[in-house]
Design a protein around this motif. Sequence first.
Motif, short mmCIF file in Angstrom:
data_model
loop_
_atom_site.label_atom_id
_atom_site.label_comp_id
_atom_site.label_asym_id
_atom_site.label_seq_id
_atom_site.Cartn_x
_atom_site.Cartn_y
_atom_site.Cartn_z
N ARG A 1 0.82 -1.20 0.00
CA ARG A 1 0.00 0.00 0.00
C ARG A 1 0.85 1.25 0.00
NH1 ARG A 1 -5.12 0.49 1.76
NH2 ARG A 1 -6.40 -0.97 0.64
N LEU A 2 1.89 1.23 0.87
CA LEU A 2 2.78 2.40 0.96
C LEU A 2 3.44 2.64 -0.38
CD1 LEU A 2 4.26 4.53 2.73
CD2 LEU A 2 6.02 2.82 3.08
N ALA A 3 3.94 1.56 -1.02
CA ALA A 3 4.63 1.71 -2.30
C ALA A 3 3.66 2.25 -3.35
CB ALA A 3 5.22 0.38 -2.75
N LEU A 4 2.43 1.74 -3.34
CA LEU A 4 1.46 2.19 -4.34
C LEU A 4 1.09 3.66 -4.12
CD1 LEU A 4 -0.40 1.45 -6.71
CD2 LEU A 4 -2.15 0.93 -5.04
N ALA A 5 0.78 4.01 -2.85
CA ALA A 5 0.37 5.39 -2.57
C ALA A 5 1.51 6.36 -2.87
CB ALA A 5 -0.07 5.52 -1.12
N ASN A 6 2.74 5.96 -2.52
CA ASN A 6 3.88 6.83 -2.80
C ASN A 6 4.10 6.98 -4.30
OD1 ASN A 6 4.43 7.38 -0.18
ND2 ASN A 6 6.44 6.43 -0.14
N THR B 1 4.18 10.53 -9.01
CA THR B 1 3.93 10.86 -10.40
C THR B 1 3.00 12.06 -10.42
OG1 THR B 1 2.21 9.21 -10.36
CG2 THR B 1 4.26 8.58 -11.36
N PRO B 2 3.43 13.14 -11.03
CA PRO B 2 2.68 14.39 -10.94
C PRO B 2 1.29 14.27 -11.55
CG PRO B 2 4.87 14.78 -11.74
CD PRO B 2 4.67 13.31 -11.76
N GLY B 3 0.40 15.09 -11.02
CA GLY B 3 -0.97 15.06 -11.49
C GLY B 3 -1.86 14.27 -10.57
N THR B 4 -1.26 13.38 -9.78
CA THR B 4 -2.06 12.62 -8.82
C THR B 4 -1.41 12.68 -7.44
OG1 THR B 4 -0.90 10.64 -9.55
CG2 THR B 4 -3.08 11.00 -10.45
N LEU B 5 -2.24 12.77 -6.42
CA LEU B 5 -1.75 12.91 -5.06
C LEU B 5 -2.64 12.07 -4.14
CD1 LEU B 5 0.00 14.67 -2.98
CD2 LEU B 5 -1.88 16.25 -3.01
N SER B 6 -2.09 11.03 -3.54
CA SER B 6 -2.91 10.22 -2.64
C SER B 6 -3.24 11.03 -1.41
CB SER B 6 -2.17 8.96 -2.19
OG SER B 6 -1.36 8.46 -3.20
N GLU C 1 -10.22 0.33 3.33
CA GLU C 1 -9.95 -1.10 3.07
C GLU C 1 -9.53 -1.40 1.63
OE1 GLU C 1 -10.38 -4.07 5.34
OE2 GLU C 1 -9.60 -2.31 6.38
N ASN C 2 -10.39 -1.06 0.68
CA ASN C 2 -10.17 -1.49 -0.70
C ASN C 2 -9.99 -0.34 -1.67
OD1 ASN C 2 -10.59 -4.29 -0.01
ND2 ASN C 2 -12.73 -3.73 0.23
N HIS C 3 -9.86 0.89 -1.16
CA HIS C 3 -9.79 2.03 -2.06
C HIS C 3 -8.69 2.99 -1.65
CE1 HIS C 3 -13.96 0.59 -2.24
NE2 HIS C 3 -13.82 0.82 -3.53
N LEU C 4 -8.26 3.78 -2.63
CA LEU C 4 -7.41 4.93 -2.33
C LEU C 4 -8.18 6.17 -2.79
CD1 LEU C 4 -3.84 3.91 -3.48
CD2 LEU C 4 -4.56 4.38 -1.15
N TYR C 5 -8.01 7.27 -2.05
CA TYR C 5 -8.62 8.53 -2.45
C TYR C 5 -7.51 9.42 -2.98
CZ TYR C 5 -12.72 6.89 -0.04
OH TYR C 5 -13.80 6.15 0.34
N VAL C 6 -7.68 9.87 -4.20
CA VAL C 6 -6.60 10.54 -4.91
C VAL C 6 -7.06 11.89 -5.41
CG1 VAL C 6 -5.13 10.40 -6.96
CG2 VAL C 6 -5.57 8.35 -5.63
N HIS C 7 -6.25 12.93 -5.18
CA HIS C 7 -6.52 14.22 -5.82
C HIS C 7 -5.86 14.19 -7.19
CE1 HIS C 7 -5.89 18.49 -6.82
NE2 HIS C 7 -7.11 18.58 -6.38
N TRP C 8 -6.66 14.42 -8.22
CA TRP C 8 -6.19 14.28 -9.59
C TRP C 8 -6.36 15.61 -10.30
CZ3 TRP C 8 -8.40 9.94 -13.25
CH2 TRP C 8 -7.54 9.78 -14.34
#
Lengths: 161, 112
Positions: free
Chosen positions: A106-111, A116-121, A126-133
């Motif tokens: 999870r840490l590796a994925l969120a990081n 990668t610019p344009g997206t910010l966790s 449990e099963n989702h990430l919330y991302v500012h895009w």
Amino acid sequence: MSKFIGASVIMFIPWVLLAGSDPSELILGATVAMVIAGIIYRNLDYAFKSGSLAGAIKFLVVYVPVFLWELVKANIDVAFRVLNPRMPINPGFVKIPTGIKGDYGRLALANSITLTPGTLSVDGDENHLYVHWIDVMGESQKERGELVSGPFEDILGGIFK
Amino acid sequence: MIIVSYILMLIGAFFYAIGGLGIYRMPDLFNRAQAGTKATTLGTLSLLLGVGVQQPSWIPKLLLIAVFIAVTNPVGSSTLARAGYHSGVPIYEGTQVDDLKELYKKEDGLDE
């Protein structure tokens, strides 16, 4: 015992990178790493398994090049957005599904998403990430998930289960 | 080789400048965090690569710096964005979707 070895190795590697491979430095570094590992290893929840070395090598060889390529591509994209006088941004907070369960995966994925610019966790459950895009595309959660984390999800899933 | 290293450092400086400009131009905290924190990734990596080309004996240390930046920078920016959202920082009116609202409505409800 496996925690002790894992902690020692993790502390010893940065030492070697910083101090060089002079024999006296190696002995000093190994001694200090083992003393500190001996003090703290009971409080760690990381275990050094035989599989983790293969995972680490796979991480370096397969994942890092993909990640660097995405990083460069996306950085140039954001640079153009900033320099464009009309500033074409179309931001939003999106919820994307992820199949990766373990803490380190999870840490590796969120990081990776954040780097990668344009997206910010921003957050996760449990099963989702919330991302500012910065430029929301796609209609459904699944489609967006594919666009945001697609390049990373498969590789990380293979490494971190 | 010296010229290659200066070009890499210049690319790094260019991305830092873009990051600064992005912080100035973007409309809200989250978009600013995007522009500001991202510049340090490619900017720093390019700068470190340039230094590495010039001083090959420093490469292990530069590698360590790159790893620490890759681990700490995204954690920091995620935490800032999350704290900003929780404390009610105004969100840019052009924001298209806000899936976070439902999550925090639930969480904040539990907090009370």
